[in-house]
Design a protein around this motif. Structure first.
Motif, PDB file in Angstrom:
ATOM      1  N   PRO A  50     -21.465 -39.393   2.201  1.00  0.00           N
ATOM      2  CA  PRO A  50     -21.376 -38.284   1.237  1.00  0.00           C
ATOM      3  C   PRO A  50     -22.678 -37.998   0.505  1.00  0.00           C
ATOM      4  CG  PRO A  50     -19.420 -39.652   1.097  1.00  0.00           C
ATOM      5  CD  PRO A  50     -20.364 -40.359   2.023  1.00  0.00           C
ATOM      6  N   LEU A  51     -23.371 -39.046   0.055  1.00  0.00           N
ATOM      7  CA  LEU A  51     -24.621 -38.830  -0.674  1.00  0.00           C
ATOM      8  C   LEU A  51     -25.782 -38.587   0.273  1.00  0.00           C
ATOM      9  CD1 LEU A  51     -26.194 -38.707  -3.298  1.00  0.00           C
ATOM     10  CD2 LEU A  51     -26.413 -41.200  -3.230  1.00  0.00           C
ATOM     11  N   THR A  52     -25.892 -39.400   1.343  1.00  0.00           N
ATOM     12  CA  THR A  52     -27.033 -39.293   2.244  1.00  0.00           C
ATOM     13  C   THR A  52     -27.096 -37.937   2.933  1.00  0.00           C
ATOM     14  OG1 THR A  52     -26.906 -41.678   2.681  1.00  0.00           O
ATOM     15  CG2 THR A  52     -28.208 -40.345   4.200  1.00  0.00           C
ATOM     16  N   ILE A  53     -25.978 -37.472   3.484  1.00  0.00           N
ATOM     17  CA  ILE A  53     -25.958 -36.172   4.171  1.00  0.00           C
ATOM     18  C   ILE A  53     -26.245 -35.044   3.192  1.00  0.00           C
ATOM     19  CG2 ILE A  53     -24.519 -34.533   5.415  1.00  0.00           C
ATOM     20  CD1 ILE A  53     -25.421 -36.804   7.137  1.00  0.00           C
ATOM     21  N   SER A  54     -25.696 -35.129   1.981  1.00  0.00           N
ATOM     22  CA  SER A  54     -25.955 -34.094   0.971  1.00  0.00           C
ATOM     23  C   SER A  54     -27.446 -34.010   0.648  1.00  0.00           C
ATOM     24  CB  SER A  54     -25.162 -34.389  -0.302  1.00  0.00           C
ATOM     25  OG  SER A  54     -23.778 -34.319  -0.069  1.00  0.00           O
ATOM     26  N   LEU A  55     -28.102 -35.173   0.510  1.00  0.00           N
ATOM     27  CA  LEU A  55     -29.533 -35.190   0.213  1.00  0.00           C
ATOM     28  C   LEU A  55     -30.345 -34.628   1.377  1.00  0.00           C
ATOM     29  CD1 LEU A  55     -29.910 -38.660  -1.562  1.00  0.00           C
ATOM     30  CD2 LEU A  55     -29.801 -36.386  -2.598  1.00  0.00           C
TER      31      LEU A  55
END
Length: 241
Positions: free
Chosen positions: A61-66
C-alpha cells in the motif's frame, strides 16, 4: 485511446522520476528477498510462499503509492503537462490514459516483486532441505494485487489533486502511516469509516477478525479514492495547465 495509453506508459518509464522509482523498486525487491533468506522463519527448513508474499502485501500500500507519486508527478514538477494537453482532443481521455498507464506499471512492478519473493521462498526451502509449500499462495497473491490496485488509485488521486511531488509524497505517507493510526486510536474509528486501507480488508485471507461494515468500506472508497480522482479529473479538464 491505445495511442494515448502507449504514450503515457512510455512517458512514465522515460522520466527521471520513473528511473528513481525503478531503482527504489529494485532495492525493495532485494530487501524482500533478503528478508526471506535471513529473517522469515529464521532457521526453519521450509519458507511457505504464502508467508513470503505476505511481506509484499504488507508493504504494497505505501510502496506502490510512493512509486506512483514519483512516476506521475513528473509532468507537474517539470511543467510538461501544458505541452501534451493541447495536442489531444479530450482531456478526459488523456486523464484516463494516464491513470491506466499508472495501473499497468504498478501491476508490472507488483508481479516482479511477487515473483522474486516466491522464487526466493522456493530456493531457500530447497537449499535447507525443506518442502516447498504453496498452500494459500494464490489467495495471498490476490490480496497483493488488490493492494496494488488500491495503492495505484490512491497515489494517482493524490497526485492529480495536489499536483506536486513533495506535497503529494507527504500526503501519501501522512495518510498511510499517520492519519490511519490517528483515526483508529484517537477518533475511535475502529470500523475504518475514515481510514484509507479499509477496502483492503475484504481481500485479506486468513484473518479471524470480522470484516468491516459495508458502509465503512464504501465510505473509505469514496473519501480516499473516488473523491481525489474526481476532483483531479475536474481540475485537469477545467484549469489552465
Amino acid at each position: 485511446m491505445r495511442v494515448l495509453l502507449h504514450h503515457e506508459v512510455r512517458q512514465i518509464l522515460d522520466t527521471r522520476g520513473a528511473a528513481v522509482a525503478v531503482i527504489l523498486t529494485g532495492l525493495a525487491i532485494l530487501a524482500l528477498v533478503a528478508g526471506i533468506v535471513f529473517v522469515l522463519r529464521g532457521e526453519s527448513a521450509t519458507v511457505p510462499v504464502e508467508d513470503a508474499l505476505g511481506i509484499v502485501v504488507l508493504i504494497a500500500p505505501l510502496t506502490i503509492s510512493l512509486i506512483v507519486v514519483l512516476a506521475a508527478s513528473g509532468e507537474w514538477t517539470h511543467g510538461t503537462a501544458g505541452i501534451t494537453v493541447p495536442m489531444v482532443r479530450s482531456r478526459s481521455a488523456l486523464y484516463l490514459a494516464k491513470l491506466l498507464a499508472v495501473l499497468i506499471v504498478s501491476i508490472g512492478l507488483y508481479l516482479v516483486a511477487a515473483t522474486a519473493v516466491s522464487a526466493g521462498a522456493v530456493i531457500v526451502s530447497l537449499a535447507r532441505g525443506g518442502e516447498v509449500q504453496w498452500s494459500g499462495a494464490g489467495r495471498q497473491a490476490y490480496t497483493g494485487l488488490v493492494a496494488t490496485l488500491l495503492a495505484s488509485f490512491f497515489g494517482y488521486g493524490i497526485v492529480s489533486l495536489i499536483r506536486g511531488f513533495f506535497l503529494s509524497l507527504l500526503a501519501v505517507v501522512g495518510v498511510t502511516l499517520g492519519w490511519n493510526v490517528f483515526a483508529a486510536t484517537v477518533l475511535k474509528d475502529e470500523d475504518g469509516y475514515l481510514q484509507s486501507l479499509t477496502p483492503l480488508s475484504l481481500a485479506t485471507p486468513g484473518i479471524d477478525e470480522p470484516l468491516p461494515p459495508t458502509l465503512a468500506v464504501l465510505s473509505s472508497l469514496v473519501l480516499w479514492y473516488v473523491v481525489p480522482l474526481a476532483i483531479g479529473w475536474w481540475r485537469y479538464r477545467r484549469s489552465n495547465l
